[in-house]
Design a protein around this motif. Structure first.
Motif, short mmCIF file in Angstrom:
data_model
loop_
_atom_site.label_atom_id
_atom_site.label_comp_id
_atom_site.label_asym_id
_atom_site.label_seq_id
_atom_site.Cartn_x
_atom_site.Cartn_y
_atom_site.Cartn_z
N LEU A 52 0.82 -1.22 0.00
CA LEU A 52 0.00 0.00 0.00
C LEU A 52 0.85 1.27 0.00
O LEU A 52 0.43 2.29 -0.53
N GLN A 53 2.06 1.21 0.57
CA GLN A 53 2.96 2.36 0.49
C GLN A 53 3.39 2.62 -0.94
O GLN A 53 3.52 3.77 -1.35
N VAL A 54 3.60 1.56 -1.69
CA VAL A 54 4.01 1.70 -3.09
C VAL A 54 2.85 2.18 -3.95
O VAL A 54 3.02 3.05 -4.81
N ASP A 55 1.66 1.64 -3.70
CA ASP A 55 0.49 2.02 -4.50
C ASP A 55 -0.76 1.92 -3.63
O ASP A 55 -1.34 0.85 -3.48
N GLY A 56 -1.17 3.04 -3.08
CA GLY A 56 -2.35 3.10 -2.22
C GLY A 56 -3.66 2.95 -2.97
O GLY A 56 -4.72 2.87 -2.37
N ARG A 57 -3.59 2.91 -4.30
CA ARG A 57 -4.80 2.77 -5.11
C ARG A 57 -5.08 1.33 -5.54
O ARG A 57 -5.97 1.07 -6.33
N LEU A 58 -4.32 0.39 -5.01
CA LEU A 58 -4.55 -1.01 -5.35
C LEU A 58 -5.98 -1.41 -4.95
O LEU A 58 -6.46 -1.01 -3.90
N THR A 59 -6.62 -2.19 -5.80
CA THR A 59 -7.90 -2.76 -5.39
C THR A 59 -7.62 -3.85 -4.37
O THR A 59 -6.50 -4.37 -4.28
N LEU A 60 -8.63 -4.21 -3.61
CA LEU A 60 -8.45 -5.30 -2.65
C LEU A 60 -8.04 -6.59 -3.34
O LEU A 60 -7.23 -7.36 -2.82
N SER A 61 -8.59 -6.81 -4.52
CA SER A 61 -8.25 -8.02 -5.28
C SER A 61 -6.77 -8.01 -5.67
O SER A 61 -6.08 -9.02 -5.51
N GLU A 62 -6.27 -6.87 -6.16
CA GLU A 62 -4.86 -6.77 -6.54
C GLU A 62 -3.96 -6.93 -5.30
O GLU A 62 -2.95 -7.64 -5.35
N LEU A 63 -4.36 -6.28 -4.21
CA LEU A 63 -3.58 -6.37 -2.98
C LEU A 63 -3.54 -7.81 -2.47
O LEU A 63 -2.47 -8.32 -2.11
N ALA A 64 -4.68 -8.45 -2.46
CA ALA A 64 -4.75 -9.84 -2.00
C ALA A 64 -3.84 -10.74 -2.83
O ALA A 64 -3.11 -11.58 -2.28
N LYS B 10 -4.61 2.03 13.63
CA LYS B 10 -3.87 3.24 13.23
C LYS B 10 -2.49 2.94 12.67
O LYS B 10 -1.64 3.82 12.58
N ALA B 11 -2.23 1.66 12.29
CA ALA B 11 -1.01 1.38 11.54
C ALA B 11 -1.12 2.05 10.17
O ALA B 11 -0.13 2.55 9.63
N ILE B 12 -2.33 2.07 9.62
CA ILE B 12 -2.65 2.85 8.42
C ILE B 12 -3.43 4.06 8.90
O ILE B 12 -4.50 3.92 9.48
N VAL B 13 -2.88 5.25 8.68
CA VAL B 13 -3.53 6.46 9.17
C VAL B 13 -4.25 7.24 8.07
O VAL B 13 -4.93 8.22 8.36
N GLY B 14 -4.10 6.83 6.82
CA GLY B 14 -4.79 7.51 5.74
C GLY B 14 -4.24 7.11 4.39
O GLY B 14 -3.28 6.36 4.29
#
Length: 150
Positions: free
Chosen positions: A12-24, A45-49
């Motif tokens: 998510l740091q590299v690409d916060g726009r990943l879909t859940l499917s892509e991330l999974a 709060k490990a992910i803050v935004g």
């Protein structure tokens, strides 16, 4: 936090726009468990935004300076007033309280030197509880918004 949570955060740091499917797919999970983990990382709060990184130069913000603040008083009320005033200035893109002297470091981004000078004269020099301001111009960004590695 386990290895899979760390993989999720890294992706998510590299690409916060990943879909859940892509991330999974990237972390080796099915969508449902991946979604649960992301929600838990947000809740903890490990992910803050989620943000979009913008090139300052491409939007006409070509001047960057570091401003160091030395304060008069270090009591809680004075610190709180100063920090609230700093937070209210949108041209300050990063502000950090430091140990030792100086007490604070601000990263300021403006259109040009004239805009910085006006901001300095009108707002920065009027910050409450300031004993001394010192600034330096940023010549070049070498590393900007680097991802965290853990």
């Amino acid at each position: 936090m386990d290895t899979i949570d760390r993989k999720i955060l890294a992706e998510l740091q590299v690409d916060g726009r990943l879909t859940l499917s892509e991330l999974a797919d990237r972390v080796g999970l099915s969508v449902s468990p991946c979604h649960r983990r992301v929600k838990e990382l947000e809740k903890s709060k490990a992910i803050v935004g989620y943000r979009t990184e913008i090139s300052p130069e491409k939007v006409g913000l070509n001047f960057s300076a570091l401003v160091f603040i030395t304060i008069k008083e270090g009591d809680k009320a004075s610190l709180s007033k100063l920090e609230q005033a700093v937070d209210a200035i949108p041209q300050i893109t990063n502000a950090q309280r430091l140990f030792g002297t100086p007490d604070y470091l601000l990263h300021v981004v403006t259109k040009d030197l004239a805009a910085f000078q006006q901001l300095y004269d009108d707002k920065l020099s009027a910050l409450p509880g300031v004993q001394r301001l010192t600034s330096t111009i940023v010549m070049k960004d070498i590393v900007r918004a680097r991802n965290l590695h853990f």
